[in-house]
Each structure stands twice: as C-alpha cells, then as structure tokens.
Design a protein around this motif. Structure first.
Motif, PDB file in Angstrom:
ATOM      1  N   MET A 189       0.853  -1.263   0.107  1.00 54.05           N
ATOM      2  CA  MET A 189       0.044  -0.079   0.087  1.00 54.05           C
ATOM      3  C   MET A 189       0.816   1.392   0.056  1.00 54.05           C
ATOM      4  O   MET A 189       0.465   2.261  -0.726  1.00 54.05           O
ATOM      5  CB  MET A 189      -1.116  -0.099   1.121  1.00 54.05           C
ATOM      6  CG  MET A 189      -2.053  -1.032   1.214  1.00 54.05           C
ATOM      7  SD  MET A 189      -3.083  -1.140   2.462  1.00 54.05           S
ATOM      8  CE  MET A 189      -4.037   0.108   2.342  1.00 54.05           C
ATOM      9  N   LEU A 190       1.805   1.110   0.758  1.00 55.78           N
ATOM     10  CA  LEU A 190       2.731   2.300   0.925  1.00 55.78           C
ATOM     11  C   LEU A 190       3.552   2.554  -0.580  1.00 55.78           C
ATOM     12  O   LEU A 190       3.353   3.837  -1.214  1.00 55.78           O
ATOM     13  CB  LEU A 190       3.902   2.125   1.910  1.00 55.78           C
ATOM     14  CG  LEU A 190       3.448   2.150   3.271  1.00 55.78           C
ATOM     15  CD1 LEU A 190       4.584   1.925   4.338  1.00 55.78           C
ATOM     16  CD2 LEU A 190       2.769   3.477   3.633  1.00 55.78           C
ATOM     17  N   PHE A 191       3.952   1.390  -1.340  1.00 56.58           N
ATOM     18  CA  PHE A 191       4.444   1.427  -2.703  1.00 56.58           C
ATOM     19  C   PHE A 191       3.394   2.252  -3.527  1.00 56.58           C
ATOM     20  O   PHE A 191       3.656   3.080  -4.475  1.00 56.58           O
ATOM     21  CB  PHE A 191       4.786   0.404  -3.166  1.00 56.58           C
ATOM     22  CG  PHE A 191       6.321  -0.093  -2.811  1.00 56.58           C
ATOM     23  CD1 PHE A 191       7.281   0.484  -3.234  1.00 56.58           C
ATOM     24  CD2 PHE A 191       6.323  -1.304  -2.009  1.00 56.58           C
ATOM     25  CE1 PHE A 191       8.626   0.294  -3.090  1.00 56.58           C
ATOM     26  CE2 PHE A 191       7.766  -1.569  -1.837  1.00 56.58           C
ATOM     27  CZ  PHE A 191       8.886  -0.885  -2.159  1.00 56.58           C
ATOM     28  N   GLY A 192       2.055   1.755  -3.382  1.00 55.81           N
ATOM     29  CA  GLY A 192       1.285   2.316  -4.214  1.00 55.81           C
ATOM     30  C   GLY A 192       0.955   3.883  -4.050  1.00 55.81           C
ATOM     31  O   GLY A 192       0.789   4.555  -5.235  1.00 55.81           O
ATOM     32  N   VAL A 193       0.954   4.354  -2.802  1.00 56.26           N
ATOM     33  CA  VAL A 193       0.898   5.668  -2.618  1.00 56.26           C
ATOM     34  C   VAL A 193       2.226   6.173  -3.347  1.00 56.26           C
ATOM     35  O   VAL A 193       1.861   7.301  -3.929  1.00 56.26           O
ATOM     36  CB  VAL A 193       0.957   5.862  -1.154  1.00 56.26           C
ATOM     37  CG1 VAL A 193       1.139   7.476  -0.805  1.00 56.26           C
ATOM     38  CG2 VAL A 193      -0.162   5.350  -0.433  1.00 56.26           C
ATOM     39  N   VAL A 194       3.401   5.749  -3.180  1.00 55.57           N
ATOM     40  CA  VAL A 194       4.398   6.510  -3.685  1.00 55.57           C
ATOM     41  C   VAL A 194       4.440   6.680  -5.298  1.00 55.57           C
ATOM     42  O   VAL A 194       4.846   7.333  -5.968  1.00 55.57           O
ATOM     43  CB  VAL A 194       5.828   5.638  -3.217  1.00 55.57           C
ATOM     44  CG1 VAL A 194       7.124   6.454  -3.762  1.00 55.57           C
ATOM     45  CG2 VAL A 194       5.969   5.753  -1.905  1.00 55.57           C
ATOM     46  N   PHE A 195       3.961   5.522  -5.880  1.00 53.84           N
ATOM     47  CA  PHE A 195       3.793   5.202  -7.227  1.00 53.84           C
ATOM     48  C   PHE A 195       2.674   6.280  -7.749  1.00 53.84           C
ATOM     49  O   PHE A 195       3.057   6.978  -8.766  1.00 53.84           O
ATOM     50  CB  PHE A 195       3.276   3.912  -7.667  1.00 53.84           C
ATOM     51  CG  PHE A 195       4.409   2.778  -7.663  1.00 53.84           C
ATOM     52  CD1 PHE A 195       5.684   3.108  -7.585  1.00 53.84           C
ATOM     53  CD2 PHE A 195       3.924   1.753  -7.516  1.00 53.84           C
ATOM     54  CE1 PHE A 195       6.598   2.157  -7.481  1.00 53.84           C
ATOM     55  CE2 PHE A 195       5.063   0.491  -7.456  1.00 53.84           C
ATOM     56  CZ  PHE A 195       6.166   0.834  -7.436  1.00 53.84           C
ATOM     57  N   CYS A 196       1.724   6.682  -7.003  1.00 48.79           N
ATOM     58  CA  CYS A 196       0.407   7.612  -7.527  1.00 48.79           C
ATOM     59  C   CYS A 196       1.358   8.970  -7.199  1.00 48.79           C
ATOM     60  O   CYS A 196       1.424   9.974  -8.235  1.00 48.79           O
ATOM     61  CB  CYS A 196      -0.470   7.531  -6.683  1.00 48.79           C
ATOM     62  SG  CYS A 196      -1.722   6.435  -7.359  1.00 48.79           S
ATOM     63  N   LYS A 197       2.094   9.071  -6.041  1.00 51.78           N
ATOM     64  CA  LYS A 197       2.306  10.501  -5.817  1.00 51.78           C
ATOM     65  C   LYS A 197       3.663  10.970  -6.659  1.00 51.78           C
ATOM     66  O   LYS A 197       3.983  12.213  -6.759  1.00 51.78           O
ATOM     67  CB  LYS A 197       2.878  10.744  -4.230  1.00 51.78           C
ATOM     68  CG  LYS A 197       1.676  10.551  -3.451  1.00 51.78           C
ATOM     69  CD  LYS A 197       1.006  11.992  -3.168  1.00 51.78           C
ATOM     70  CE  LYS A 197      -0.095  11.754  -2.449  1.00 51.78           C
ATOM     71  NZ  LYS A 197      -0.950  13.135  -2.505  1.00 51.78           N
TER      72      LYS A 197
END
Lengths: 185, 186
Positions: free
Chosen positions: B20-28
């Motif tokens: 989930m944290l990776f998902g946030v970074v990929f989006c941001k």
C-alpha cells in the motif's frame, strides 16, 4: 511544492521525497521479507493459475503469498490515494488524439506494450521493480537490464516525439490555443 | 543483527501494508501515470527521472549500510548477460508503448486509469508465450554468460567499492537531468 501533473487528482511529491520514500521502502522490504522483491513471480503464478483454470476447469482459490499480497497492497494503496485526494475519476484512455483513434490505439498499444514488457521481464528473470531493487544491490544483470531498458526507451520515445508521437502532454497543450484562435476568427 | 525471519502469515500482512505504501509512492511520484512516464522518456519532464536516480543512489547507500549492519542480505535472481540485455530492450519498447510496468500498471488501475487493464492483459498473455519458447531460451539465452553475484565491498569510501561509483554516478546524472530536462514547475 506539491502540484498535479495528471496523476488523476493526486498531488505529486517533489523528486527528493518520492525518491527517499522509494529507497527506504525497497530496503525495508529486503529487511522484512529477506527475499528478492520482484513481482514477476507473483504475476507468473497468477497467470499460470488462470491457464490452469481455463484448461482444466479447476478454479481453486489462488494461494495468497506475500508477493501476491504486495501486488494487492499496491492496488489498494493507489486506490486509497486517488480516492482520498478527491480527484478519483475512472478514465478509459489517456486522453490524447481523437476518440476513434483512442478507441483503436489504447487497447492495441496497451496489449502490445504489456506483452513486450512481460516478455522482457521473463527473459531477464525479474520485474522492472525487482531489477531496480537488484540494481541497489549492485547486481550486474540488473544494471545491464536497466541501462538497456533506459537507452531503448529514451531513443524510441524521442523518435516518437520527433515524429509528432502520441500522448505527449506538451504537444496536446500546445494544440488547444491554436484551435481557439481559429474559432474566434 | 539479521534480516527478519517472519512467519508466512505476518509476511502476508506486512506485504499488504508495504504494498500500500508503494502504491501511494507510485501515485504521488507520477509513476502510475503513463503520460508522465512517456514525457519523462522523451526527456520533456525530468522529475520522474530524478526520482528514480535519487532513489537508486540513496538505495545503494542504504543497502550498503544495512548490509554492513547485517540487516539485509543480497537477494537477487540469477541473471544472464543476453537475457538481461534482450529483456531490457523488450521492456524498454514495451514501456514506451504502454507507459507501465507490472507494478505501476496495478497502481495505475487503482488510481482509476481503467485502460491499464489492456496492459495487464498483454502481460498475462506474454507469460504462456514465454513458457512455450522456454526450451529454446534454456538452450540459448540462459546457457550463455551467466553473470556472477554482486560483490561484497569492504568499506564505502574505498576506491574499489562499486557502491561508491554507483552513488556518485547517480548524483552526476541527477544534476545533469536537473539542469537539462528539469521540471519547469520545481
């Protein structure tokens, strides 16, 4: 510093924040899982499960391991980020070119690009993300993969851009005022 | 100190959280946006390139430090010269066409870009294709030039340490990108 650049409503972070978080998370994953953190294995497992289901009509639940959990988490994290940013809006194409052109190019280029991407991942033995993590560990193969990918991608993208290629935001932005001027006349 | 040896259930729980944290970074960071990726590849926007260079440089140093502390170990797949080279070229072409990799395709889908499903479908189709030609690959690409494991450096500021050169190279490239293809908004 935060701004949007077409990230579907999510405000972008500056490069040093994104880069720092990405590096810390990758090393944290290596510490916690003590395994290569590529996602190619999980994608392969999911694909083989689908093939098995179709050929043998045996649709057991997909065994959930930590690599599949990572894939699930990435999806959920992105979904949550977009939803919380307030700009979540389903998109069916990347918004470049006319509608008939998009209806053709979006699926064709998507499938072809995905096919080539996964073929490359299978040939090299790990996903792009896994190769990135292996590059941090100074794996020679990962560096060869990443350099070959970067060089071929930049050359091809620049070639497309020179020939008025698709999906370039600056070109799309530049076209709009010209149309408005024409309309006023 | 050693890497964590978690039971499978805990690994699964932590993998979802880290994912989930990776998902946030990929989006941001914009990695989940195919248009931003294509613009970066065409050298129109340097922010994504700088993000990746910065992450690689910092990650190399972090991995070196944690390895010296015994917190991490080298965990890489076996690699072959021609497999890595051809794989990189195929992936590079694929990246230009769809603007997504396996992980970023999922984050792109999660952020509402439903057209990422086409890329995911293409990726799923490629796996049986590679399985069909796996015997041919075993006799060719995978039998030529197997690459050795990453070296273990003794000290970071040792001139024989490849991590030092990697981190320095990333810094130089980052500066180069910043002053040539830098993000106008930054």
């Amino acid at each position: 510093m935060a701004k949007t650049d077409g990230s579907n409503g999510a405000k972008s972070w500056p490069f040093y924040i994104s880069g720092t978080v990405l590096a810390f998370l990758t090393v944290l994953s290596l510490y916690m899982f003590n395994d290569s953190i590529g996602l190619g294995d999980a994608m392969t497992m999911a694909s083989e499960h689908c093939v098995e289901g179709v050929t043998e009509q045996d649709w057991d639940a997909l065994p959930l391991d930590w690599q599949l959990g990572l894939l699930l988490g990435i999806f959920l994290g992105a979904l949550g980020t977009s939803a919380l940013s307030g700009g979540f809006k389903p998109k069916f194409s990347d918004g470049s070119g006319s509608v008939p052109r998009r209806m053709f190019t979006t699926p064709v280029l998507g499938i072809l690009g995905g096919f080539l991407m996964m073929t490359g991942i299978q040939l090299s033995g790990d996903s792009v993300f896994g190769q990135f993590a292996a590059g941090m560990q100074l794996s020679g193969g990962a560096w060869i993969f990443l350099i070959a990918m970067a060089v071929s991608a930049v050359l091809l993208a620049c070639l497309f851009a020179q020939r008025g290629g698709r999906n370039s935001a600056p070109v799309a932005k530049a076209e709009k005022p010209a149309k408005k001027k024409g309309g006023k006349k | 100190m050693t890497p964590l040896d978690l039971p499978e259930a805990y690994k699964l729980a932590f993998s979802i959280v880290i994912g989930m944290l990776f998902g946030v970074v990929f989006c941001k960071s914009g990695l989940a946006d195919p248009v931003a990726v294509r613009n970066a590849l065409a050298l129109r926007n340097g922010r994504l390139i700088k993000t990746l260079l910065f992450a690689m440089g910092l990650g190399t140093v972090l991995f070196f430090v944690t390895r010296r502390l015994g917190l991490t170990e080298v965990q890489v797949h076996r690699s072959y010269l021609w497999g890595s080279l051809f794989g990189g070229v195929f992936s590079g072409v694929g990246l230009v066409l769809c603007g997504l990799s396996a992980a970023t395709a999922l984050s792109s889908l999660g952020s509402g870009r439903l057209y990422a499903l086409w890329s995911i479908a293409g990726m799923i189709l490629a796996i049986p294709f590679v399985n069909v030609v796996t015997d041919f690959l075993s006799n060719t690409v995978y039998s030529w030039h197997r690459l050795s494991s990453p070296p273990e450096p003794k000290a970071f500021f040792d001139m024989s340490d490849p991590a030092l050169y990697a981190a320095a190279g990333m810094c130089i490239l980052l500066l180069l990108v910043h002053f040539t293809a830098g993000d106008k908004e930054e």
